[in-house]
Write a protein that holds these residues in place. Sequence first.
Motif, PDB file in Angstrom:
ATOM      1  N   LYS A  26     -10.725   3.273 -11.333  1.00 53.39           N
ATOM      2  CA  LYS A  26     -11.037   4.296 -10.330  1.00 53.39           C
ATOM      3  C   LYS A  26     -11.838   3.704  -9.172  1.00 53.39           C
ATOM      4  CE  LYS A  26     -12.789   7.071 -13.467  1.00 53.39           C
ATOM      5  NZ  LYS A  26     -13.439   8.244 -14.115  1.00 53.39           N
TER       6      LYS A  26
ATOM      7  N   SER B  58      -0.884   5.216   0.038  1.00 51.52           N
ATOM      8  CA  SER B  58      -2.136   5.023   0.770  1.00 51.52           C
ATOM      9  C   SER B  58      -2.107   5.630   2.166  1.00 51.52           C
ATOM     10  CB  SER B  58      -2.456   3.519   0.880  1.00 51.52           C
ATOM     11  OG  SER B  58      -2.744   2.978  -0.385  1.00 51.52           O
TER      12      SER B  58
ATOM     13  N   SER C 275      -4.645  -2.720  -5.090  1.00 49.32           N
ATOM     14  CA  SER C 275      -4.716  -1.609  -6.038  1.00 49.32           C
ATOM     15  C   SER C 275      -3.424  -1.424  -6.827  1.00 49.32           C
ATOM     16  CB  SER C 275      -5.073  -0.320  -5.305  1.00 49.32           C
ATOM     17  OG  SER C 275      -6.378  -0.392  -4.774  1.00 49.32           O
ATOM     18  N   TYR C 276      -2.279  -1.575  -6.167  1.00 47.41           N
ATOM     19  CA  TYR C 276      -1.009  -1.433  -6.899  1.00 47.41           C
ATOM     20  C   TYR C 276      -0.952  -2.399  -8.074  1.00 47.41           C
ATOM     21  CZ  TYR C 276       3.875  -1.764  -8.186  1.00 47.41           C
ATOM     22  OH  TYR C 276       5.044  -1.800  -8.915  1.00 47.41           O
TER      23      TYR C 276
ATOM     24  N   VAL D 276      -2.650   7.265 -10.713  1.00 43.99           N
ATOM     25  CA  VAL D 276      -2.366   6.636  -9.422  1.00 43.99           C
ATOM     26  C   VAL D 276      -2.692   7.622  -8.308  1.00 43.99           C
ATOM     27  CG1 VAL D 276      -0.653   5.435  -8.016  1.00 43.99           C
ATOM     28  CG2 VAL D 276      -0.593   5.218 -10.515  1.00 43.99           C
TER      29      VAL D 276
ATOM     30  N   GLU E  21       0.833  -1.212   0.000  1.00 40.64           N
ATOM     31  CA  GLU E  21       0.000   0.000   0.000  1.00 40.64           C
ATOM     32  C   GLU E  21       0.870   1.266   0.000  1.00 40.64           C
ATOM     33  OE1 GLU E  21      -3.408   0.611  -0.038  1.00 40.64           O
ATOM     34  OE2 GLU E  21      -3.677  -1.490  -0.544  1.00 40.64           O
TER      35      GLU E  21
ATOM     36  N   TYR F  28      -8.889  -0.524  -0.811  1.00 44.35           N
ATOM     37  CA  TYR F  28      -7.987   0.251   0.040  1.00 44.35           C
ATOM     38  C   TYR F  28      -7.578  -0.617   1.238  1.00 44.35           C
ATOM     39  CZ  TYR F  28      -6.105   4.929   1.018  1.00 44.35           C
ATOM     40  OH  TYR F  28      -5.267   6.020   1.167  1.00 44.35           O
TER      41      TYR F  28
ATOM     42  N   ARG G 296      -9.659   1.361  -6.794  1.00 44.71           N
ATOM     43  CA  ARG G 296      -8.866   2.052  -5.760  1.00 44.71           C
ATOM     44  C   ARG G 296      -9.687   2.251  -4.492  1.00 44.71           C
ATOM     45  NH1 ARG G 296      -5.076   2.926  -2.575  1.00 44.71           N
ATOM     46  NH2 ARG G 296      -3.848   4.839  -2.605  1.00 44.71           N
TER      47      ARG G 296
ATOM     48  N   TYR H 159      -2.996  -1.159 -10.982  1.00 44.55           N
ATOM     49  CA  TYR H 159      -2.271  -0.129 -11.730  1.00 44.55           C
ATOM     50  C   TYR H 159      -1.205  -0.766 -12.622  1.00 44.55           C
ATOM     51  CZ  TYR H 159      -4.263   3.510  -8.671  1.00 44.55           C
ATOM     52  OH  TYR H 159      -5.113   4.367  -8.000  1.00 44.55           O
TER      53      TYR H 159
END
Length: 487
Positions: free
Chosen positions: A437, A76, A449-450, A463, A71, A444, A440, A453
């Motif tokens: 979008k 984050s 999420s990484y 990002v 994160e 969380y 993300r 991406y």
Amino acid sequence: MKKLFFIFLAFIGVFLFTSCEKFLTVTPKTEMPKDKLFSTEGGFKDALTGLYIQMNSSDAYGAAMTQTTVEQLIGSWDVVSGSTPQRIGLYNFADEGVLNSFETVYGKLYSIIASANSILEHIDANKAVFTNEELYRTIKSECLAIRAYCHLDIIRLFGPVPTAPEEGNKFPYVTTVSKVPNAGISFDSYKQLLLKDLSDAENLVKDVDPILKYSLTQLKNPGISSGYNPVDTYMAYRGIRMNYFAIKGLQARAYMWFNEPEKAYESAKLVIDAKNEDGTTKFRLGSAADFSTAGDFVLTNEHLFGLYDFSMYNRYASTYAMGTIKKGTSATIITNQLYGNTGTDIREANLWELIVLPNQAKCYIIKKYKVAQSPSSIAVDYKQIPMLRLSEMYMIASEAAPLSEAQNYWTTFKQSRNIATTTLPSDLEARKFEILKEFRKEFYAEGQSYFAYKRLNAPKANVLFSPASAKLTYLFPMPRTESINSY
């Protein structure tokens, strides 16, 4: 029978501190007492329990791969200037602390793989110790699935961007316990071995996993009254194990990573459509009531596989509740930038809170891992780290399905979060970034999420929360330990 579940969890806690090293350490310097451990059915059970405990290590999925290190790559959390977490967010791979952080994760993931391999190395030869075929198949399947789970995260974190598989590190796909270093293999060879593990794991349990017949509620309450009364309760509690549907969910995730969207959709759809014998859905998307009434902030009803964290209450109390892990000091960061200030989103309304620290400073913390210290019953024990969730299957279906079907999945998901439905773009690339979008917001503090991406090779502008001075990269240096470790 409910008492058995808590005894099982207490056993996990004790085992964590007393037995994991004895039974499951697999390094060039130490060896487990394999002949003794794998001479009984109970030994195989203990070894598999220890495998899940290893996964729950802070250096793996207990923190680094879910809530902290991964994160930190995408900003984050608020970080201290000059700290290792700050340098991780800046992708400063010249920094010793950054290198050590990722090498620790790398070593832990391969250590888990080594432990899975140790069980697999003996399970066929010692099949006679099992009292029934179902248990043998289940344990073997879970080991194969865990091996695939960790290998997928190694290639996702340290390997190439999927759209350019030749530009990046090559790693071994380790299937045996050996002191001889394993050579890195091509991206395609790695993919084939990983997908084979998942296929083999699926085939082992597709006819015997109790989760196919019984509901999650029944499996958490084995006994005459629930309708699920197994002779061996080790086959219960499938929601905290790599069960059949978790394998299908992992297949969907892997197929997306390896750019096979049609197969990803097929697997995701199977999970979404799964039903109990009475026709109710096997897994359901979370609701506002799960947060506000039940206090289930991690949405366990969505978990295809949730890693049970015996110490979740203490971890939350010592990190999030103390403001050690936080994001922002005003509603602008969370409410506006993350959620778009909808005023209706159930995550926006329920997942974050403003706390006052001892120095009177204020900050926002996420409540995702906030749980009761001593739940009154199994039904309200939510100490699970999400490893695979139903919402991810909806995201995959929204991207990979034909547009008309994708729109239905997208609408259903957004309605579950109580936000306005939108029309997915007909252009596939635009559709991917529209879903990104939402990804993300949804994952969380879960470490996913990484990877979303990276899979899309998203530019830095996409990002959210990446520091302005960060030099975003998806290609990590080869861990220095790779040349000296054996797995």
